[in-house]
Design an enzyme around this catalytic site. Sequence first.
Site: not given
Length: 570
Positions: A260, A322, A372
């Site tokens: 990330e 995301k 994440c």
Amino acid sequence: MAAPFLAAIAAGAVAVLALPPFSYLTAVLVAWSALFLALRGRGVRTAFALGWMFGIAHFVVGLWWITESFMVEAETFGPLAMPAVIGLAALLSIFPALACAIFARLRAQNLVAAVAFAACWTGAEWLRGHVLTGFPWNLAGYALTDHAALRQIAALVGSYGSSFLTVLAGVLPAVAFSMCGRARVLPLAVLVGLLCVVWSFGALRLAGAEPGRTGVQVRIVQGNVAQQDKWDPAQRAEIVARYLDLSAQPGAPDLILWPETAYPGFLDEDLDAQSRLADTLPRDALLLAGVLDREADGAQTVYYNTIQAYSGGRGPVASYSKHHLVPFGEYVPFRRWLPFERIVESLGEIAPGPGPRTLALPGVPLVGAAICYEIIFPGHVTEDNVRPAWIFNATNDAWFGMSMGPEQHLASARMRAVEEGLPVVRAANTGISAVIDATGAVLARLDTAQTGIIDAPLPGASAATFYARFGDWTMLVLMMPFIGLCWLGREGSSGSDMRAQATTSWLMTFAGNRALAVVAGLMIGRSRGARHAFLGSRSRLEHYARLARPHHHVPLGAPRRMSVARRAGP
């Protein structure tokens, strides 16, 4: 009066030892039995307070690693570290408190009480995973993560269903302790039987699991960049050079994975960096990199946390944004009313993407992306319409240092692999990077604070699991017969024990008939059939309950209170 509260606090702390990285199964029995005994005979308000104290201890101890993130900029955020963790624990503790209060209201006894407590706890965990965007971290079912055969039950009933079975097993010793004489044997026998069933299912799944090969060689790059250096302009060139050097190590990877926000900027706008990628990376290798992206929205700039795919140094050929963002990390909820700033340093506040997505990339199987925090949500990591062949989890756990936070995060990824029947490949900035197969086994890993690469074959997927096909409905199917038992066995009169005993005779028949009917209706896509299966339950329950009662036959809808003399009559 203080003793029950001290017991609840101690139980909450001990429950952390049941979870990764400790994974002591004995802690499951000690913690949940201690809380169960502390709740015995308590009123609703007292039970709520006991559950809240359990939660405070459990979440403060289990989430203490969050304080590490405040120390990255200690001068600005350091004083907030302890209040933030305690405040978060206080909010999350509302859910175990509600579970305990509802359990106390049911007034169930003996085995029925064990089932009622497990059902209440599981329902509260499900709410914790969904209310206000949800935070399903350290679910009770994660106690099974490090035990290969036991964790396979998540393929059938998911992590919430695993929590139900874990808590049920945990309170059975307390039920045995509260009973007298030979009656104590029954809950212990149920405990042994439950463990045998869960273990046997897992052993069979492991025995039938074929390693499956995709023919794709992956390289995970763990740059190990300290969080305080990540967005420092003076460190940018060194960070990019480190990732390029590690990616170009000898070998023939088909796919290179960066974590990330590995690239400290906007890679899709940097033609020079893309040219360096083409010159440095192995020929024909595909790169999946965690980077920030931005786009103009009128007078404002909107930022996204993305995974972008580059082929031959050109790109991005595909991207994923995301969608499940971290409150106060990537955005500030209710910004109009809350005078807070984000504790995560980046180029701007992050906007959410549209949702889970399956990416079709050249030369590799279909991939589902999770960035994440997104990997912690059961049933929400893959696109509904297009099932991927594997999941790429790009993450940055540098915020949490050498604490147990990265281990707990890894445990969530392993449970997603089991639930979905898909391998999960995890690239983490400072660790823990890992290759996880479809049974949740870690095939390769790089621990925290290590710089390096993992070269490994991409594992194959298994057939879609029951949970992957039906999601959290599987938890309801698991719990449905037990909830019926609790409803009939709740204490509302002196005859509650008799009612609980009577229901055991029809429990197995009810479970077989009704659960299978509902599952069949769902499997063939006939919601009307499933609904009729539910609606037909009451008449069946009444029928079996009548057969089970040796004395006066009372319809289920009749008033529950009656004299002892009348109940004993013909």
